[in-house]
Structures are given as C-alpha cells and as structure tokens.
Design a protein around this motif. Structure first.
Motif, mmCIF file in Angstrom:
data_model
loop_
_atom_site.group_PDB
_atom_site.id
_atom_site.type_symbol
_atom_site.label_atom_id
_atom_site.label_comp_id
_atom_site.label_asym_id
_atom_site.label_seq_id
_atom_site.Cartn_x
_atom_site.Cartn_y
_atom_site.Cartn_z
ATOM 1 N N GLU A 155 0.866 -1.178 0.000
ATOM 2 C CA GLU A 155 0.000 0.000 0.000
ATOM 3 C C GLU A 155 0.908 1.234 0.000
ATOM 4 O O GLU A 155 1.569 1.525 1.004
ATOM 5 N N SER A 186 -1.784 4.266 -6.710
ATOM 6 C CA SER A 186 -3.071 3.651 -6.399
ATOM 7 C C SER A 186 -3.127 3.340 -4.906
ATOM 8 O O SER A 186 -2.219 2.719 -4.353
ATOM 9 N N SER A 209 -8.779 2.463 -5.068
ATOM 10 C CA SER A 209 -9.417 1.154 -5.173
ATOM 11 C C SER A 209 -10.726 1.207 -4.417
ATOM 12 O O SER A 209 -10.732 1.172 -3.187
ATOM 13 N N HIS A 211 -14.006 -0.600 -5.511
ATOM 14 C CA HIS A 211 -14.434 -2.000 -5.585
ATOM 15 C C HIS A 211 -15.808 -2.356 -5.035
ATOM 16 O O HIS A 211 -16.209 -3.515 -5.097
ATOM 17 N N ASN A 285 -8.583 -10.802 -11.850
ATOM 18 C CA ASN A 285 -7.555 -11.768 -12.269
ATOM 19 C C ASN A 285 -7.532 -12.900 -11.267
ATOM 20 O O ASN A 285 -7.456 -12.654 -10.063
HETATM 21 N N1 SAH Z 1 -2.601 -1.106 -2.317
HETATM 22 C C1 SAH Z 1 -2.899 -0.342 -3.490
HETATM 23 C C2 SAH Z 1 -2.099 -0.750 -4.715
HETATM 24 C C3 SAH Z 1 -1.898 -2.210 -5.010
HETATM 25 S S1 SAH Z 1 -3.076 -3.159 -5.877
HETATM 26 C C4 SAH Z 1 -4.374 -0.351 -3.770
HETATM 27 O O1 SAH Z 1 -5.113 -1.049 -3.065
HETATM 28 O O2 SAH Z 1 -4.817 0.363 -4.656
HETATM 29 C C5 SAH Z 1 -3.398 -2.418 -7.415
HETATM 30 C C6 SAH Z 1 -4.844 -2.638 -7.884
HETATM 31 O O3 SAH Z 1 -5.092 -4.032 -8.241
HETATM 32 C C7 SAH Z 1 -5.854 -2.289 -6.814
HETATM 33 O O4 SAH Z 1 -6.947 -1.624 -7.378
HETATM 34 C C8 SAH Z 1 -6.248 -3.664 -6.316
HETATM 35 O O5 SAH Z 1 -7.447 -3.639 -5.620
HETATM 36 C C9 SAH Z 1 -6.290 -4.436 -7.621
HETATM 37 N N2 SAH Z 1 -6.334 -5.891 -7.452
HETATM 38 C C10 SAH Z 1 -5.940 -6.617 -6.390
HETATM 39 N N3 SAH Z 1 -6.163 -7.934 -6.607
HETATM 40 C C11 SAH Z 1 -6.699 -8.040 -7.843
HETATM 41 C C12 SAH Z 1 -7.117 -9.127 -8.657
HETATM 42 N N4 SAH Z 1 -7.003 -10.363 -8.230
HETATM 43 N N5 SAH Z 1 -7.625 -8.865 -9.880
HETATM 44 C C13 SAH Z 1 -7.687 -7.588 -10.330
HETATM 45 N N6 SAH Z 1 -7.285 -6.528 -9.628
HETATM 46 C C14 SAH Z 1 -6.796 -6.735 -8.389
#
Ligand code: SAH
Length: 338
Positions: A155, A186, A209, A211, A285
């Motif tokens: 993070e 992000s 993020s 979601h 993913n």
């Molecule tokens: N900690 C930061 C940055 C790292 S993750 C954050 O939360 O934004 C980068 C992005 O990928 C974030 O939006 C996260 O929620 C997303 N992400 C995490 N796991 C994922 C997955 N399995 N499939 C698609 N996106 C994912």
C-alpha cells in the motif's frame, strides 16, 4: 548511500554538504538517468573527488533472479539487499512502456481478493529499492520508460515519504522526465494521506481502489473501509481533484455475483453524483483466492449502466495474466510454490 535513493534536491544538498559544487549534482543526475552512466567518471571531477564520491555512493540495483516475458508484458523477480523478494512488471501500452512497481514486502491491508496481501507486510521498501525496479526493468529490456504505476505489492500510502520521493525522482526533468499524468499512485483509501498527497509540490495521478458501491460490501472485501468509509474517501478524492486539477480514477474490480449486479452500477453512479471522477473497471484476475471473473457481457452491461448514468467508465486492458503478473497476482513470498 545508494544513488537511486536521492531526489535531485537531496543530491544537491548532499553535494553542498560534501563541499562539492551542487550544480554538479544536476549533471550527474542527467548522466545517470538519461545516458545510463554507472558511476562518477566522465563528469569532469578531479580524480580524488571521483574516488571519494565513488566511495560514498553505490549504484547497486536489486538483483534480477528471474525474468519472464510475453508479447505485451514482462516481469522481474527481484532480490533485495536483505534477501527479501518483490516483483515488478513492464506493460507495453499504446502510449509507451509502463512499469508497475511494488512499495512494500507484503501488505497489511488484507483485501480479500488480492494475492499480494496474503503475506503480511514485512517492511517498507527504501526509495532506492522502488526506483531500482524502474531502472532494472529499463536496463534488462533495453527500453525507455514512459509511465509508472505504483500498483504492485504493498500500500503506497503506508510508505508515504518514500513514495513521495520516488515520484519526484520519476518526474524530474533532468532525470527520467516521466510526465506527471503518467505517474499514478493507487491507494486502498488511506484518507489522511490522500490530503497529504494533494499538497505535494508535484502531485501525480491518483487512483483509488473502491471495488464496492456501499460500505457493507466494501467492508466485507476491504477491511480498511471500517476505518475510512466510502464517503470520507470520496470527499478526500474530490479535494484532491480540486487542488491538483487531476481527475481521480476509481478502480472497481468486477467480481462475479459479488459486486457486478445492475443495482451496484446504479448505486456507484449515485455515489459519484456528477463529481469529476472516472471509473476504471478491472476484470478480476484469478488468484488462489475464491472469486470469479464475470463474463464479458456482464462487464459490458455494467459499463453501459454507468455510462447511461453519465459516468465516464473505461475497462482496464489486461496485461500479464499469462505471466502471473496481473493486478493482484504479484507475490512477495518466494519461499512458497509459484
Ligand atoms: N494497495 C494499493 C495498490 C496495489 S493493488 C491499492 O489497493 O490500490 C493495485 C490494484 O489491483 C488495486 O486496485 C487492487 O485492488 C487491484 N487488485 C488486487 N487484486 C486483484 C485481482 N485479483 N484482480 C484484479 N485486480 C486486483
């Protein structure tokens, strides 16, 4: 001291402290980042000075232990100086080459859908270790870097000062000179740090993020929501947009039968309520964790509903899933099976 840990300003100060001409810092900086100089030779320093500087500064990069490449993506597994590992990804986008960097070993945010957070944070990365990922990728694949996303493991706002120095180094005109709109951080929504990010001298782009379109669902997916609920996150994002004139991206992973219902799209549009945000839809993913990716029709339908409600929405291009290099798939635990 590692050279890659220095912003230009800090390097000038360091040179002044060493009784060297601070203007020389600019010349070295340009030489290292633009011409790939590997030390202090060739800059017209007296030999004694060059030797002294070489004793003080190292140009060491994280060690490349594994390299994987596909048509539009590549991934490096890097070993850090204390033996920890992180991953870094290169994406060949239409506008150029973009690197996705990690900022921590492990992550404490505990998002339910994310592989990267399966290992708790062991430590923050130093500035030189974050910059080193970009330099290592650029050297390994002999390519110019046009954009950087701080979206790898960790993070970023839980390692704020190092990330602030990192983005200053990326966007420095005398260095890599990556346009500020092409440097994106992000965050999962650490509200006080969003305000702090807005006050940086050179803020770059911001992605949040999100979601989920309501607090109950978001808390069940992202524990950080208990501390910083959606309304506070969006208020901070609005402040950021006003202060910096950068539009904020709200990232929204579509998880089959969890947050991809029509009413979720309507609720999301209602939350945005005409504010200057855009939604970046991310197909999930697959990881070891138990969620599924919705089919393409559901994704298109979700996007359509947002647009009908006046929200700008884009679908994130998928990179690197074949290399296990896509969002949420990066790992920091190389003791375990890949
Ligand atoms: N900690 C930061 C940055 C790292 S993750 C954050 O939360 O934004 C980068 C992005 O990928 C974030 O939006 C996260 O929620 C997303 N992400 C995490 N796991 C994922 C997955 N399995 N499939 C698609 N996106 C994912």
């Amino acid at each position: 001291m590692n050279f890659f840990g220095f912003t230009l300003r800090k390097l000038r100060d360091k040179f002044a402290e060493l009784d060297e001409n601070p203007a020389k810092a600019d010349i070295v900086y340009r030489g290292v980042y633009k011409d790939v100089a590997r030390g202090f030779g060739g800059f017209g320093f007296a030999e004694r000075t060059a030797v002294r500087l070489a004793e003080l500064f190292s140009f060491e990069l994280p060690e490349v232990v594994e390299k994987r490449e596909s048509a539009d993506a590549a991934k490096l597994l890097l070993k850090l100086k204390d033996g920890e590992f992180v991953e870094t990804v290169l994406m060949r986008q239409c506008f150029g080459n973009c690197v996705c960097v990690s900022t921590q070993v492990g992550c404490n945010m505990g998002c339910k859908f994310c592989q990267s957070g399966q290992m708790k944070k062991r430590r923050n990365l130093d500035v030189d270790e974050i910059v080193g990922q970009v330099v290592a990728i650029s050297r390994e694949f002999s390519c110019k870097i046009d954009g950087v996303s701080v979206m790898g493991i960790g993070e970023p706002f839980d390692n704020f000062q190092n990330v602030a120095d990192f983005i200053s180094i990326m966007s420095e005109d005398k260095g890599l000179a990556i346009g500020r709109r092409h440097v994106t951080v992000s965050t999962c929504g650490i509200v006080p740090r969003i305000y702090e990010y807005a006050e940086l001298e050179e803020p770059c782009s911001l992605a949040i993020s999100l979601h989920a379109p309501n607090d109950d669902l978001r808390t069940s997916l992202m524990p950080i929501n208990k501390k910083y609920p959606i309304s506070e996150v969006l208020k901070a994002a609005e402040y950021y947009t006003q202060r910096t004139c950068h539009r904020v991206a709200l990232e929204y992973i579509l998880l089959d039968n969890v947050n991809d219902f029509d009413e979720c799209a309507v609720q999301l549009a209602g939350l945005i309520g005409g504010r200057d945000f855009y939604v970046n839809l991310i197909p999930y993913n697959s990881t070891d964790v138990d969620f599924c990716k919705p089919d393409a029709d559901k994704l298109a339908n979700f996007c359509k509903i947002l647009k009908e409600h006046g929200v700008i929405a884009t679908k994130r291009r998928e990179f690197g899933a074949d290399l296990k290099a896509a969002c949420g798939q990066l790992r920091a635990d190389y003791g375990k099976d890949d």
